[in-house]
Design an enzyme around this catalytic site. Structure first.
Site, short mmCIF file in Angstrom:
data_model
loop_
_atom_site.label_atom_id
_atom_site.label_comp_id
_atom_site.label_asym_id
_atom_site.label_seq_id
_atom_site.Cartn_x
_atom_site.Cartn_y
_atom_site.Cartn_z
CG HIS A 38 1.27 3.27 12.17
ND1 HIS A 38 -0.04 2.66 12.29
CD2 HIS A 38 1.55 2.79 10.95
CE1 HIS A 38 -0.27 2.15 11.25
NE2 HIS A 38 0.55 1.95 10.33
CD GLU A 73 1.33 -3.89 5.37
OE1 GLU A 73 2.17 -3.23 6.20
OE2 GLU A 73 0.29 -3.38 4.93
CG ASP A 126 -3.07 3.76 2.37
OD1 ASP A 126 -2.49 2.81 2.13
OD2 ASP A 126 -4.16 3.61 3.10
CG ASP A 131 2.99 0.37 7.63
OD1 ASP A 131 2.66 -0.16 6.43
OD2 ASP A 131 2.06 0.65 8.50
CG HIS A 159 -0.21 0.18 2.68
ND1 HIS A 159 -0.14 1.22 3.21
CD2 HIS A 159 0.17 -0.90 3.29
CE1 HIS A 159 0.72 0.74 4.36
NE2 HIS A 159 0.68 -0.39 4.38
CD GLU A 215 -2.93 -1.69 5.51
OE1 GLU A 215 -2.92 -3.11 6.32
OE2 GLU A 215 -2.37 -0.77 6.25
ZN LIG Z 1 1.23 -1.38 6.24
#
Ligand SMILES: [Zn+2]
Length: 385
Positions: free
Chosen positions: A358, A169, A75, A106, A73, A140
């Site tokens: 994150h 991932e 995003d 990520d 992903h 995602e």
């Molecule tokens: Zn991810």
């Protein structure tokens, strides 16, 4: 033949502020890059009522089988307070051997590593027997209804055959090479309301306090022993995440009490078997208490396990060779888009070290990025040998 440098591409991707579900032009950018490598590309935009449209990309190089797919992903989660970062999260820069920026971990760097791996592979081997494809989503990190879920549906309808899928991932807890994911636990959230009868605290006989039933229910939920885990999975676990009685007076017995719980379950259960188990508890306790209940369930994914096959072991061997660590085949952690992809093809997940995903100052070590690119290149070489 163009060789794409993974660090350069990672930086370019991070520059796009593609905070979910905003695309910010990133899908078009990647599409162009893939076209320079000879990929045929399709941008798929999906939307649903009450949700913003989301762009996804399916790209394929070659038209023969077997078709090896990489999924990921583009995003990212919001950056948070920009002042807390040591660099601007969307102006990535390298400090002390780490590339820092939102998505560095990520998972934009992993996508850059794979695209670079394809360019290395194709440069050495212009003609290979099969196809390489990429399934890239922009949904995602959000509600994930306009992303991989719909792309998979589209591919199924088009009868697009994928023989194996590698989801990129971040899978490693501390060191590159530690962990491959071969399945995931299921996840289900329940929102429970107990309906009683409101009244004066001094006259409980004229009321029915829903908190009495709620407390008993929550106690019982925590006491259920769902299972002891399996060879591949941790034990199923339920956590109560919210308890709420909206009552502004101290002398009023409330009429309504709410609680929310989430359950992470292994493949000994399904969301529906769990629902019946839980509903039986709600039913019997509210019956004893002469109250009523309402429950709303949200299932984000069922538990699944991809039985390791030849490709799994080939990938495990390559990772071991390149990192000197034998990766564990694991099912730990949260859900991922593999829960949709496994419906059309066997898949496994292997990417970077997920330690700081994150977070503020999200980063990737340059040596890991290089190693991951080499691992992905080796996987392609071995897969098409
Ligand atoms: Zn991810």
């Amino acid at each position: 033949m163009t060789i794409i440098n993974e660090l350069k591409l990672a930086k370019e991707l991070i520059k796009f502020p593609s905070v979910t579900p905003i695309d910010a032009g990133i899908m078009k950018f990647l599409e162009k890059k893939l076209k320079t490598l000879g990929f045929k590309t399709t941008v798929l935009e999906f939307k649903e009522k009450d949700s913003k449209p989301v762009k996804n990309l399916y790209a394929r190089l070659g038209n023969k089988g077997p078709n090896f797919c990489y999924a990921g992903h583009l995003d990212v989660v919001p950056a948070g307070n920009l002042k807390d970062w040591i660099v601007n999260p969307f102006k990535p820069s390298v400090k002390k051997g780490y590339l820092i920026g939102r998505g560095a971990n990520d998972m934009k760097s992993s996508i850059a590593a794979f695209v670079s791996a394809v360019s290395n592979f194709v440069a050495n081997k212009r003609k290979f027997n099969g196809s390489i494809s990429l399934l890239i989503t922009g949904d995602e990190e959000g509600i994930a209804i306009n992303g991989t879920k719909k792309v998979v549906k589209y591919l199924k309808k088009k009868k697009e055959k994928i023989d194996f899928c590698l989801v990129g991932e971040p899978t490693n807890p501390n060191k590159l090479g530690e962990m491959i994911k071969i399945g995931r636990r299921g996840s289900m959230t329940g929102r429970l309301s107990i309906i009683g009868v409101q009244g004066h605290v001094a006259y409980p006989q004229r009321a029915n306090n829903p908190s009495t039933a709620l407390v008993q229910i929550l106690k019982q939920l925590k006491e259920i022993k769902f299972d002891n885990g399996t060879k591949d999975f941790q034990p199923t676990n339920l956590e109560i995440t919210k308890i709420n009685i909206n009552n502004s007076a101290d002398n009023v017995i409330p009429g309504l009490a709410n609680a929310t719980f989430n359950i992470r379950f292994n493949n000994k259960h399904s969301s529906s078997s769990l629902k019946s188990k839980l509903n039986a508890v709600f039913k019997s306790i509210t019956k004893e208490n002469k109250s009523k209940f309402k429950v709303e369930y949200m299932v984000s994914g069922e538990a699944f396990l991809t039985k390791p096959n030849q490709t799994t072991y080939m990938i495990q061997d390559i990772i071991k060779k390149m990192t000197k660590i034998k990766p564990k085949l694991s099912t730990t952690g949260g859900t991922s888009d593999a829960r949709f992809i496994r419906k059309i093809t066997p898949c496994l997940e292997f990417g970077l070290v997920g330690k700081n995903m994150h977070k503020i100052d999200e980063s990737v070590s340059l040596s890991d990025l290089k190693k991951l690119t080499n691992i992905y290149t080796n996987i392609l070489e071995n897969y098409f040998k």
